[in-house]
Design an enzyme around this catalytic site. Sequence first.
Site: not given
Length: 295
Positions: A136, A214, A216, A239, A243
């Site tokens: 980014e 979901s 893993g 979101t 991270d």
Amino acid sequence: MKVLNYGSLNYDYVYEVDHINKPGETQSCQARNVFCGGKGLNQSVALARAGVLVYQGGLIGEDGQLFLDICRENGIDTSYLGRTEGPCGHAVIQLDKNGENSIMIYGGANQKQTPEHIAQVLENFGEGDILLLQNEVNGLKDLIDQAWKRQMKIILNPSPWNDVLKECDLKKVSIFLINEVEGEQITGKQKPEEILEEMERFYPDAQTVLTLGSQGAIWQGEGRQIRQEAYPVKTVDTTAAGDTFTGYFIAGLTENIPMEENLNRAARASAIAVSRMGAAPSIPLRREVESWTNF
């Protein structure tokens, strides 16, 4: 071992909607919230809340004081966070009733890195230190090449995947942190086992962490694989899930935690994060993760 996270800082404008918009569709939103985020900031907050002294690299714009405040509140070192003219980056996020999101990013200050600034920052780091990168900010090739020359350990979350990454020598990366979408973009494969096979073929000296929502996550390296199941929770906002996982995973590396234990702790932290609203505000403290029993 020092940890430098050279990455983005964005204002996140989150619009709560019934469903993600289709092309040409207009819908009213139930609410709008503004949070501080960006993969760079989110992952630094996760590292700091996991107990790591992390240095934030990158640039903020004229409206960036709030980012400095949040970094300092979380114990993130801002010595290498520069300022530039113009606004900070921002993201427009649609958040649907199931907690899934769609994100558009405006680069702003994140896209104003210069080779000179990158060199000034990296000269403070050396062999064995960790450089955490996402995609980014601009200047990714310079960051990878200069870190490689300094014998730093490069950890890359190649998000978003685009042509910039094709210009980088990804064989210099020590650890890839990718989701299924990024895995397909890199390898051309869709099934997790095929993605991992191709990652090992393309980058035999690197480790890969493939996150599967979901389902893993799977770690691959040193000729073996470890699978970590996800913890089922009520999803509010995904979101900062990846991270959060990234920050806690890297924190475990700095502590030499056994890989099984490290993946499990990162999965618990991520589960807590998705049960809360916002990006950086949703990331749990280490003591919350260690005492969490809601599974």
